[in-house]
Design an enzyme around this catalytic site. Structure first.
Site, mmCIF file in Angstrom:
data_model
loop_
_atom_site.group_PDB
_atom_site.id
_atom_site.type_symbol
_atom_site.label_atom_id
_atom_site.label_comp_id
_atom_site.label_asym_id
_atom_site.label_seq_id
_atom_site.Cartn_x
_atom_site.Cartn_y
_atom_site.Cartn_z
ATOM 1 N N GLU A 7 10.189 -1.877 7.412
ATOM 2 C CA GLU A 7 11.253 -1.121 8.090
ATOM 3 C C GLU A 7 12.262 -0.690 7.018
ATOM 4 O O GLU A 7 13.026 -1.518 6.506
ATOM 5 C CB GLU A 7 11.901 -2.011 9.157
ATOM 6 N N CYS A 44 6.192 -4.950 16.019
ATOM 7 C CA CYS A 44 5.808 -4.033 17.094
ATOM 8 C C CYS A 44 4.350 -4.281 17.468
ATOM 9 O O CYS A 44 3.508 -4.479 16.591
ATOM 10 C CB CYS A 44 6.024 -2.585 16.662
ATOM 11 N N CYS A 48 1.323 -2.205 15.874
ATOM 12 C CA CYS A 48 1.381 -1.903 14.441
ATOM 13 C C CYS A 48 0.769 -3.024 13.618
ATOM 14 O O CYS A 48 1.137 -4.189 13.761
ATOM 15 C CB CYS A 48 2.834 -1.685 14.036
ATOM 16 N N GLU A 58 0.817 -1.208 0.000
ATOM 17 C CA GLU A 58 0.000 0.000 0.000
ATOM 18 C C GLU A 58 0.850 1.257 0.000
ATOM 19 O O GLU A 58 1.945 1.279 0.550
ATOM 20 C CB GLU A 58 -0.879 0.021 1.247
ATOM 21 N N CYS A 74 -0.991 5.902 9.856
ATOM 22 C CA CYS A 74 0.239 5.172 10.149
ATOM 23 C C CYS A 74 -0.038 3.902 10.928
ATOM 24 O O CYS A 74 -0.815 3.884 11.866
ATOM 25 C CB CYS A 74 1.171 6.036 10.978
ATOM 26 N N SER A 81 11.064 5.872 15.644
ATOM 27 C CA SER A 81 9.868 5.448 16.371
ATOM 28 C C SER A 81 10.282 5.070 17.789
ATOM 29 O O SER A 81 10.887 4.020 18.005
ATOM 30 C CB SER A 81 9.223 4.240 15.676
ATOM 31 N N LEU A 82 9.979 5.943 18.734
ATOM 32 C CA LEU A 82 10.439 5.742 20.111
ATOM 33 C C LEU A 82 9.359 5.043 20.935
ATOM 34 O O LEU A 82 9.541 3.940 21.417
ATOM 35 C CB LEU A 82 10.805 7.107 20.699
ATOM 36 N N ASN A 85 -3.564 5.181 16.742
ATOM 37 C CA ASN A 85 -4.715 4.753 15.964
ATOM 38 C C ASN A 85 -5.206 3.458 16.570
ATOM 39 O O ASN A 85 -4.405 2.561 16.810
ATOM 40 C CB ASN A 85 -4.320 4.496 14.515
ATOM 41 N N CYS A 115 6.447 -6.894 7.596
ATOM 42 C CA CYS A 115 7.544 -6.378 8.411
ATOM 43 C C CYS A 115 7.937 -7.446 9.417
ATOM 44 O O CYS A 115 7.076 -8.127 9.961
ATOM 45 C CB CYS A 115 7.109 -5.103 9.142
ATOM 46 N N SER A 157 11.652 6.858 8.293
ATOM 47 C CA SER A 157 11.235 6.533 9.656
ATOM 48 C C SER A 157 11.767 5.144 10.000
ATOM 49 O O SER A 157 11.636 4.209 9.216
ATOM 50 C CB SER A 157 9.713 6.554 9.740
ATOM 51 N N CYS A 177 3.095 8.600 1.213
ATOM 52 C CA CYS A 177 3.598 7.694 2.238
ATOM 53 C C CYS A 177 3.783 6.332 1.581
ATOM 54 O O CYS A 177 2.821 5.747 1.083
ATOM 55 C CB CYS A 177 2.582 7.635 3.380
HETATM 56 N N1 SAH Z 1 9.221 0.658 10.365
HETATM 57 C C1 SAH Z 1 9.372 2.073 10.385
HETATM 58 C C2 SAH Z 1 8.564 2.724 9.325
HETATM 59 C C3 SAH Z 1 7.094 2.432 9.371
HETATM 60 S S1 SAH Z 1 6.461 3.896 9.827
HETATM 61 C C4 SAH Z 1 9.078 2.591 11.769
HETATM 62 O O1 SAH Z 1 8.634 1.803 12.602
HETATM 63 O O2 SAH Z 1 9.362 3.741 12.038
HETATM 64 C C5 SAH Z 1 5.040 3.542 10.572
HETATM 65 C C6 SAH Z 1 4.851 4.607 11.598
HETATM 66 O O3 SAH Z 1 3.556 4.401 12.107
HETATM 67 C C7 SAH Z 1 5.835 4.450 12.757
HETATM 68 O O4 SAH Z 1 6.153 5.705 13.324
HETATM 69 C C8 SAH Z 1 5.013 3.617 13.667
HETATM 70 O O5 SAH Z 1 5.510 3.654 14.948
HETATM 71 C C9 SAH Z 1 3.651 4.247 13.475
HETATM 72 N N2 SAH Z 1 2.545 3.402 13.918
HETATM 73 C C10 SAH Z 1 2.484 2.078 13.961
HETATM 74 N N3 SAH Z 1 1.307 1.656 14.490
HETATM 75 C C11 SAH Z 1 0.606 2.765 14.787
HETATM 76 C C12 SAH Z 1 -0.675 2.996 15.360
HETATM 77 N N4 SAH Z 1 -1.465 2.012 15.755
HETATM 78 N N5 SAH Z 1 -1.056 4.288 15.515
HETATM 79 C C13 SAH Z 1 -0.240 5.312 15.102
HETATM 80 N N6 SAH Z 1 0.965 5.138 14.568
HETATM 81 C C14 SAH Z 1 1.388 3.885 14.420
HETATM 82 FE FE1 SF4 Z 2 7.573 -2.752 11.406
HETATM 83 FE FE2 SF4 Z 2 7.681 -0.103 11.898
HETATM 84 FE FE3 SF4 Z 2 5.383 -1.477 12.205
HETATM 85 FE FE4 SF4 Z 2 7.407 -1.865 13.902
HETATM 86 S S1 SF4 Z 2 6.251 0.058 13.594
HETATM 87 S S2 SF4 Z 2 6.140 -3.489 12.953
HETATM 88 S S3 SF4 Z 2 9.161 -1.674 12.568
HETATM 89 S S4 SF4 Z 2 6.460 -1.114 10.307
#
Ligand code: SAH
Ligand code: SF4
Length: 342
Positions: A159, A114, A117, A90, A333, A213-214, A290, A110, A190, A103
């Site tokens: 990632e 996480c 996500c 997507e 995201c 992504s912290l 989200n 992935c 990111s 985006c």
């Molecule tokens: N793998 C990379 C790039 C993917 S970016 C990363 O983790 O940074 C996807 C972004 O969406 C990241 O900042 C991630 O932390 C954020 N994200 C993932 N799940 C989410 C959610 N449920 N609500 C809001 N942001 C989310």
């Molecule tokens: Fe992968 Fe980024 Fe989602 Fe973590 S937040 S599962 S690294 S896409």
């Protein structure tokens, strides 16, 4: 047949030279693909006929098919693409005033899993090639309504730094005047925090934006939601960021997801301030999570979000709150990909 978008300008020039063609042909072909939206070599009217035929035999331009398109009430559009091997990825287009942010995804699935996500829920399939990444960008550019595609964020599925070489090659082409000509400062990578690749990035000599992504202020909570933290714990990650900033003189944005009942209280805000205290160029971008009901993830109440932000602000942190777009079509995201593969 090869994807012509795998080649940068120099490689295409070399290809033409090896065919006994002048190398300026490469620039002509680039213009057709990246600026004039040509989907076929036969449309390239300033190339000799036999060369068009040869290109047609060796290369393709379009390798993906649109499998679905959803438009949100706020103008955000989510494109589902089917790749040559039937894998689905997507990309999202997010309009704001005179600009459009694309985006894009870098992997099918992935592997980092996480807990908040949706992108990782079904595991990892494969990396996208440079040509496939560029094709997402090309599609968004050619289908931009009312405004131009001006910004790219690598915040789709996957990632980016786990697909380092293809990512960097695609960024150089997105940035290149002969291809997309999008300024490096308008390109954001990111990452969930892959330290060796962050160290490599600081030597690339490119001015892109970096987001980390912290999502939690201490190791025990971060490891709970981001398994990668066990491999690259916060102390090492923050040091890598500090070195990156010193070397590049660029700011890093720390993304911090606010999750109800998990990391949105004032003690967490205080721990976050302490964690970042040595990083003068750090910026914090708060995101109300989200909802991912499958994962029991929900956003805190608005009042709590405001208090968290206020606390950071008063502590001298450069803080913003991200407004999520496209929620009604699961285009925000971390929400990509789930619906199709449930
Ligand atoms: N793998 C990379 C790039 C993917 S970016 C990363 O983790 O940074 C996807 C972004 O969406 C990241 O900042 C991630 O932390 C954020 N994200 C993932 N799940 C989410 C959610 N449920 N609500 C809001 N942001 C989310
Ligand atoms: Fe992968 Fe980024 Fe989602 Fe973590 S937040 S599962 S690294 S896409």
């Amino acid at each position: 047949m090869k994807d012509i978008k795998e080649l940068n300008l120099k490689e295409l020039e070399e290809q033409f030279l090896s065919w006994g063609q002048p190398k300026y042909r490469a620039k002509q072909v680039f213009a057709w693909i990246y600026k004039k939206a040509a989907a076929d070599f036969s449309a390239m009217s300033d190339l000799p006929e036999d060369l068009r035929k040869k290109l047609e035999k060796e290369f393709f331009i379009v390798g993906l098919e649109l499998a679905d398109l959803q438009r949100s009430v706020d103008g955000t559009a989510k494109f589902l693409f089917q790749l040559k091997d039937k894998a689905l990825v997507e990309a999202v287009s997010i309009p704001a005033a005179k600009r459009i942010t694309g985006c894009v995804s870098t992997q099918v699935g992935c592997k980092f899993g996480c807990k908040f996500c949706a992108s990782g829920l079904k595991g990892f399939k494969r990396n996208l090639s440079c040509g496939e990444i560029l094709e997402e960008v090309l599609y968004l550019k050619n289908n931009a309504l009312d405004a131009e595609l001006t910004h790219i964020v690598f915040m789709g599925t996957g990632e980016p730094l786990d697909n380092y070489d293809n990512l960097l090659k695609s960024i150089r082409l997105i940035n290149s005047p002969e291809a997309f000509n999008i300024g490096a400062r308008r390109i954001t990578i990111s990452t969930s925090g892959l330290i060796p690749e962050i160290q490599k990035l600081q030597n690339e000599g490119l001015q892109f934006e970096l987001s980390i992504s912290l999502h939690a202020p201490d190791d025990s909570r971060r490891s709970e939601i981001m398994p990668i933290n066990k491999k690259y714990p916060l102390k090492d990650l923050i040091l890598a960021c500090k070195n990156y900033m010193a070397k590049t003189n660029r700011q890093i944005t720390f993304e911090y997801l606010l999750v109800k009942g998990f990391n949105a209280d004032i003690q967490s805000a205080d721990a976050l301030v302490a964690l970042l205290k040595d990083l003068s160029l750090a910026k914090v971008n708060l995101i109300a999570a989200n909802p991912v009901p499958e994962l029991n993830i929900f956003a805190p109440a608005q009042g709590q979000i405001d208090k968290f932000k206020e606390y950071l602000f008063k502590s001298g942190v450069n803080v913003t709150l991200r407004r999520e777009r496209g929620q009604d079509i699961d285009a925000a995201c971390g929400q990509l990909r789930l619906r199709y593969e449930k």
